[in-house]
Design a protein around this motif. Sequence first.
Motif, PDB file in Angstrom:
ATOM      1  N   THR A  26       0.835  -1.202   0.000  1.00  0.00           N
ATOM      2  CA  THR A  26       0.000   0.000   0.000  1.00  0.00           C
ATOM      3  C   THR A  26       0.872   1.255   0.000  1.00  0.00           C
ATOM      4  O   THR A  26       0.566   2.241  -0.678  1.00  0.00           O
ATOM      5  CB  THR A  26      -0.938   0.013   1.213  1.00  0.00           C
ATOM      6  N   THR A  59       1.072   3.666  -3.413  1.00  0.00           N
ATOM      7  CA  THR A  59       0.566   5.033  -3.284  1.00  0.00           C
ATOM      8  C   THR A  59       1.600   6.045  -3.736  1.00  0.00           C
ATOM      9  O   THR A  59       1.287   7.030  -4.413  1.00  0.00           O
ATOM     10  CB  THR A  59       0.140   5.309  -1.836  1.00  0.00           C
ATOM     11  N   GLY A 100      -0.142   7.393  -6.765  1.00  0.00           N
ATOM     12  CA  GLY A 100      -1.057   8.316  -6.101  1.00  0.00           C
ATOM     13  C   GLY A 100      -2.173   7.586  -5.372  1.00  0.00           C
ATOM     14  O   GLY A 100      -2.480   6.428  -5.684  1.00  0.00           O
ATOM     15  N   PRO A 101      -2.801   8.244  -4.394  1.00  0.00           N
ATOM     16  CA  PRO A 101      -3.814   7.585  -3.555  1.00  0.00           C
ATOM     17  C   PRO A 101      -5.016   7.053  -4.322  1.00  0.00           C
ATOM     18  O   PRO A 101      -5.478   5.941  -4.060  1.00  0.00           O
ATOM     19  CB  PRO A 101      -4.233   8.686  -2.577  1.00  0.00           C
ATOM     20  N   SER A 102      -5.556   7.817  -5.276  1.00  0.00           N
ATOM     21  CA  SER A 102      -6.776   7.399  -5.971  1.00  0.00           C
ATOM     22  C   SER A 102      -6.560   6.126  -6.778  1.00  0.00           C
ATOM     23  O   SER A 102      -7.349   5.180  -6.696  1.00  0.00           O
ATOM     24  CB  SER A 102      -7.263   8.532  -6.883  1.00  0.00           C
ATOM     25  N   ARG A 103      -5.466   6.077  -7.540  1.00  0.00           N
ATOM     26  CA  ARG A 103      -5.194   4.893  -8.346  1.00  0.00           C
ATOM     27  C   ARG A 103      -4.774   3.710  -7.473  1.00  0.00           C
ATOM     28  O   ARG A 103      -5.087   2.558  -7.795  1.00  0.00           O
ATOM     29  CB  ARG A 103      -4.123   5.222  -9.382  1.00  0.00           C
ATOM     30  N   LYS A 109      -5.948   3.105  -4.498  1.00  0.00           N
ATOM     31  CA  LYS A 109      -7.208   2.559  -3.975  1.00  0.00           C
ATOM     32  C   LYS A 109      -7.912   1.728  -5.037  1.00  0.00           C
ATOM     33  O   LYS A 109      -8.505   0.679  -4.733  1.00  0.00           O
ATOM     34  CB  LYS A 109      -8.111   3.694  -3.514  1.00  0.00           C
ATOM     35  N   ASP A 110      -7.862   2.174  -6.271  1.00  0.00           N
ATOM     36  CA  ASP A 110      -8.470   1.424  -7.375  1.00  0.00           C
ATOM     37  C   ASP A 110      -7.889   0.013  -7.431  1.00  0.00           C
ATOM     38  O   ASP A 110      -8.629  -0.984  -7.412  1.00  0.00           O
ATOM     39  CB  ASP A 110      -8.204   2.177  -8.683  1.00  0.00           C
ATOM     40  N   THR A 116     -10.239  -3.071  -5.714  1.00  0.00           N
ATOM     41  CA  THR A 116     -10.860  -3.941  -6.714  1.00  0.00           C
ATOM     42  C   THR A 116     -10.095  -5.244  -6.890  1.00  0.00           C
ATOM     43  O   THR A 116     -10.664  -6.235  -7.348  1.00  0.00           O
ATOM     44  CB  THR A 116     -10.931  -3.246  -8.090  1.00  0.00           C
ATOM     45  N   TRP A 134       0.001   5.146 -15.536  1.00  0.00           N
ATOM     46  CA  TRP A 134      -0.092   5.462 -14.114  1.00  0.00           C
ATOM     47  C   TRP A 134       1.258   5.774 -13.480  1.00  0.00           C
ATOM     48  O   TRP A 134       1.322   6.339 -12.401  1.00  0.00           O
ATOM     49  CB  TRP A 134      -0.729   4.287 -13.375  1.00  0.00           C
TER      50      TRP A 134
END
Length: 267
Positions: A153, A157, A161-164, A166-167, A171, A183
């Motif tokens: 994690t 990150t 980056g945090p958003s990708r 988390k993706d 998922t 990315w």
Amino acid sequence: MSADLVKTELRDNLYFVTLNRAEKRNAISIALLTELADAVAGVDAYPGVRAVIVQAEGPIFSAGIDVMALMGEKASAGEQNPARWLRRLAESLQHQLYRIEQTEVPVIGACEGGVYGLGLEMAMAFDLIVAGEGCIFTLPETRLGLVADVGGTTRLTKRVGPSRAKDMLMTARKVGAEEALQWGLVNRIVPDGKAVEGAVTLAQEIAKNAPLAVGLAKYVVDHGDGVDRMTQMAIERLAQSQLITAEDTTEALMSMMEKRDPEFKGR
């Protein structure tokens, strides 16, 4: 070092480290990861090395953690508290990845086929990743009711980056090489079967530059990450002050004036 798990080879100024468990799809045990870290850390014994290239035997870079070896570790722990045992296991694995990151020599992963779970956590400890165009990246831990706990994690990150992050993490989906490139998870894409060749090309680009400067550039980026801006700039100044009197810096200036290629010696 056991040749059964990791192989090493010095070719000119490049040091090749090979995961050698093709029959297990290069599944990662504590023993394999320790030998890999030993091999990468051992590059300091070869002062002429300009880059480390980590590759793997077989069609899959790594299928992730070696579940059978993990169960063996659990059995040997006996009556130890399971939560404590897992924390100690993760700490040991995290330590080996940290050792890989600490060398100032650039480490490049040459990834083919698939890079799954702990295999991806390991690859993210490399400085750069070259991937075959059909390579797949995934962190499937949440499907097992777990999280990527060996720096997964954290490093993911920082890379995407945090958003990708988390993706990918929430998922547990498979990410293809093109998306991974967009990315910033990988640095180069090459045709399948050419990842090592692409890694060599990238390493040779790096090798054209002063090795002390390359190593300190890596150091500043790694150690400046997460600190305040003034502290990071202080690290930059210290790095520059180390380089200004280096023989390679003088050689670089002289070669520019004499219109020739520099001959760097890492001094």
